[in-house]
Scaffold this motif. Sequence first.
Motif, short mmCIF file in Angstrom:
data_model
loop_
_atom_site.label_atom_id
_atom_site.label_comp_id
_atom_site.label_asym_id
_atom_site.label_seq_id
_atom_site.Cartn_x
_atom_site.Cartn_y
_atom_site.Cartn_z
N LYS A 33 0.82 -1.30 0.10
CA LYS A 33 0.03 -0.10 -0.06
C LYS A 33 0.70 1.27 -0.28
O LYS A 33 2.12 1.08 0.41
N PRO A 34 0.47 2.29 -0.53
CA PRO A 34 1.12 3.47 -0.34
C PRO A 34 1.39 3.86 0.82
O PRO A 34 2.46 4.38 1.21
N GLN A 35 0.55 4.00 2.13
CA GLN A 35 0.98 3.84 3.22
C GLN A 35 1.18 2.47 3.72
O GLN A 35 0.27 1.74 3.81
N LYS A 36 2.47 2.23 3.94
CA LYS A 36 2.73 0.87 4.17
C LYS A 36 2.10 0.29 5.69
O LYS A 36 2.09 1.39 6.43
N THR A 37 1.50 -0.73 5.77
CA THR A 37 0.74 -1.12 6.80
C THR A 37 0.92 -2.48 7.34
O THR A 37 1.01 -3.32 6.42
N LEU A 38 0.99 -2.55 8.64
CA LEU A 38 0.87 -4.15 9.16
C LEU A 38 -0.11 -4.34 10.30
O LEU A 38 -0.42 -3.37 10.88
N SER A 39 -0.87 -5.33 10.24
CA SER A 39 -2.04 -5.37 11.22
C SER A 39 -1.49 -5.57 12.44
O SER A 39 -0.76 -6.34 12.85
N SER A 40 -2.34 -4.82 13.32
CA SER A 40 -1.77 -5.03 14.88
C SER A 40 -1.94 -6.11 15.52
O SER A 40 -1.38 -6.76 16.48
N LYS A 41 -2.71 -7.13 14.63
CA LYS A 41 -2.82 -8.50 15.32
C LYS A 41 -1.65 -9.27 15.23
O LYS A 41 -1.43 -10.12 16.13
N PHE A 42 -0.63 -8.80 14.48
CA PHE A 42 0.70 -9.51 14.42
C PHE A 42 1.31 -9.07 15.31
O PHE A 42 2.84 -9.57 15.48
N PHE A 43 1.34 -8.41 16.42
CA PHE A 43 2.04 -8.00 17.60
C PHE A 43 2.28 -9.06 18.61
O PHE A 43 3.19 -9.42 19.32
N TYR A 44 1.04 -10.04 18.57
CA TYR A 44 0.88 -10.92 19.59
C TYR A 44 1.42 -12.34 19.30
O TYR A 44 0.57 -13.32 19.51
N ASP A 45 2.84 -12.50 19.16
CA ASP A 45 3.33 -13.81 19.39
C ASP A 45 3.82 -13.79 20.83
O ASP A 45 3.26 -13.11 21.42
N LYS A 46 4.67 -14.91 21.18
CA LYS A 46 4.85 -15.25 22.48
C LYS A 46 5.42 -14.08 23.05
O LYS A 46 5.03 -13.39 24.24
N ARG A 47 6.64 -13.33 22.25
CA ARG A 47 7.40 -12.15 23.13
C ARG A 47 6.43 -11.05 23.09
O ARG A 47 6.40 -10.15 24.13
N GLY A 48 5.81 -10.84 21.87
CA GLY A 48 4.80 -9.54 21.94
C GLY A 48 3.72 -9.75 23.09
O GLY A 48 3.37 -8.65 23.60
N SER A 49 3.43 -11.06 23.37
CA SER A 49 2.32 -11.22 24.43
C SER A 49 2.83 -10.83 25.75
O SER A 49 2.15 -9.86 26.56
N LYS A 50 4.00 -10.94 26.00
CA LYS A 50 4.79 -10.82 27.09
C LYS A 50 5.03 -9.30 27.25
O LYS A 50 4.78 -8.78 28.50
#
Length: 318
Positions: free
Chosen positions: A22-39
Amino acid sequence: MSESTRRAPRSMAEEVLSGLQKPQKTLSSKFFYDKRGSKLFEKITRLPEYYPTRTERKILRDHIDEIARTIGPSSVIIEPGSGSSKKTRLLLDHVPDVVAYIPVDISQEYLGKVVQRLRKAYPSLIIKPVCADYTRSFQLPEIDQPFDYYVIFYPGSTIGNFHPDEAREFLRMLSQFMVPGGGLLIGVDLKKDKAILEAAYNDRKGITAAFNKNMLKRLNRELNADFVVDQFAHRAFYNEEKGRIEMHLVSRTEQDVHIQGETFHFSEGETIHTENSYKYSLDDFKALVSDCFSVNKVWTDKDDLFSLQYLVKKENID
Ligand code: AVI
């Protein structure tokens, strides 16, 4: 969450590649939550600057008797994204005659552990876990005991991570589980002084920055991407016009990143938009939910930082 709640599931790779095109590169915030992200998120919730979690907990504690009376007896409590179910215990301890509890979580392993603990603590409660991505439609299990209403518990102001159009669609999906009169107890972060908001997403210890950058580490590991994580900086600011905190990762330099055979070019200062966290006034939120719900009660803290709201499903929804 930037995905529509009803679209067919796409793989993580597909979503990541299309977001970065996309012109404004975007990543979904749901990808934050792997094991380390959840910690890291757990750590965020304990930071002095991050007021939402402790404020919501205090509202829940301070008003638990009235909240329990408002929910009333003979309900089945559903919790989308139940995680540790910590806040739910307060409900289970105070709401009279809860018939069953249905935690819904994407992590089978975590759900299993949490349910095991809950079964020990509440031996006579029917607990029916559902392992699902609750942002998509999910099936409710049979409860073979009579009950009056489903009550959905959705704390944490996670609703703020949806674009308002998607929040409306998500609330409509939740309302479809309920008969008129059923309730939704929901945590909603409120509009406030910009300095308080921006401090909450730019903590001094840098935990939110690590949480944001962890997304790139995850993509390197799971999709074989080659982000040089240190070449990106954390940025979070309040977008007054849109009423939301935006989180971005800012490219410190001109660089190329490769993922699954695709090359993505970054100019210096270009950003990847990783999260929105919408903040609402009480009136904004009332309008947002008004297709399907009426606002029955609102509890706030003394500084009006956060709200816990009890919504009731309307009759005659089209
Ligand atoms: C999960 N969600 C409600 C958090 C929020 O405040 O929007 C996620 C978060 N992002 C940065 N800090 C916390």
